[in-house]
Design a protein around this motif. Structure first.
Motif, PDB file in Angstrom:
ATOM      1  N   TRP A 201      21.509  28.276  79.672  1.00 44.12           N
ATOM      2  CA  TRP A 201      20.727  28.088  80.897  1.00 44.12           C
ATOM      3  C   TRP A 201      21.589  27.565  82.025  1.00 44.12           C
ATOM      4  CZ3 TRP A 201      15.129  28.278  81.122  1.00 44.12           C
ATOM      5  CH2 TRP A 201      14.538  28.679  79.914  1.00 44.12           C
TER       6      TRP A 201
ATOM      7  N   GLU B 231       4.938  24.033  80.798  1.00 38.70           N
ATOM      8  CA  GLU B 231       5.992  24.574  79.957  1.00 38.70           C
ATOM      9  C   GLU B 231       6.786  25.631  80.712  1.00 38.70           C
ATOM     10  OE1 GLU B 231       3.805  24.004  75.610  1.00 38.70           O
ATOM     11  OE2 GLU B 231       4.293  26.007  76.354  1.00 38.70           O
TER      12      GLU B 231
ATOM     13  N   ARG C 235      10.436  34.787  75.253  1.00 36.31           N
ATOM     14  CA  ARG C 235      10.325  33.424  74.734  1.00 36.31           C
ATOM     15  C   ARG C 235      11.491  32.581  75.208  1.00 36.31           C
ATOM     16  NH1 ARG C 235       9.231  34.681  68.463  1.00 36.31           N
ATOM     17  NH2 ARG C 235       9.167  32.406  68.314  1.00 36.31           N
TER      18      ARG C 235
ATOM     19  N   SER D 188      12.763  29.992  74.112  1.00 36.46           N
ATOM     20  CA  SER D 188      13.614  29.519  73.014  1.00 36.46           C
ATOM     21  C   SER D 188      14.668  30.544  72.607  1.00 36.46           C
ATOM     22  CB  SER D 188      12.748  29.155  71.807  1.00 36.46           C
ATOM     23  OG  SER D 188      12.040  30.300  71.348  1.00 36.46           O
ATOM     24  N   GLU D 189      14.503  31.784  73.005  1.00 37.94           N
ATOM     25  CA  GLU D 189      15.477  32.818  72.644  1.00 37.94           C
ATOM     26  C   GLU D 189      16.494  33.070  73.747  1.00 37.94           C
ATOM     27  OE1 GLU D 189      13.490  36.208  71.020  1.00 37.94           O
ATOM     28  OE2 GLU D 189      12.897  35.107  69.220  1.00 37.94           O
TER      29      GLU D 189
ATOM     30  N   PRO E  22      19.491  30.898  74.786  1.00 36.59           N
ATOM     31  CA  PRO E  22      20.206  29.660  74.469  1.00 36.59           C
ATOM     32  C   PRO E  22      21.065  29.100  75.598  1.00 36.59           C
ATOM     33  CG  PRO E  22      21.243  31.532  73.387  1.00 36.59           C
ATOM     34  CD  PRO E  22      19.994  32.047  74.017  1.00 36.59           C
TER      35      PRO E  22
END
Length: 122
Positions: free
Chosen positions: A112, A44, A105, A107-108, A110
């Motif tokens: 990239w 991950e 995290r 996911s926080e 947005p």
């Protein structure tokens, strides 16, 4: 839209150093976090380091503490990751990302970049 372009990856021997760069352009926010995250094959995404654009406060993931340093150049809209004492387990694709909050995290973040490969040989 925010555009992020990473550079500086490559092949290095264990114990060596690399400096990654991330140039940001496009939409910006009143304050935001720029981060470096990485992803090794079949693993991950992992937070590496983050920096608040305003104020320059920094924070690190456990794997980076004491070896990596994140910094920014305000004038160039660029963030850097200086990586020292590299280990084979640091091998991964390294991504630059932008988020609103101070977070570890993935996911926080947005926005990239496309990523840059870092390979550390033993």
């Amino acid at each position: 839209q925010v555009q992020l372009v990473e550079s500086g990856g490559g092949l290095v021997q264990a114990g060596g150093s690399l400096r990654l760069s991330c140039a940001a352009s496009g939409r910006t926010f009143s304050d935001y976090t720029m981060g470096w995250l990485r992803q090794a094959p079949e693993q991950e995404r992992e937070f590496v380091a983050g920096i608040r654009w305003t104020g320059g406060g920094t924070y690190y993931g456990n794997s980076a503490k004491g070896r990596f340093t994140i910094s920014r150049d305000y004038a160039k809209n660029t963030v850097y990751l200086q990586m020292n004492s590299l280990k084979p387990e640091d091998t991964a694709v390294y991504y630059c990302a932008v988020g609103t909050y101070i977070s570890t995290r993935p996911s926080e973040f947005p926005h990239w970049g496309q990523g840059t490969q870092v390979t550390v040989s033993s």
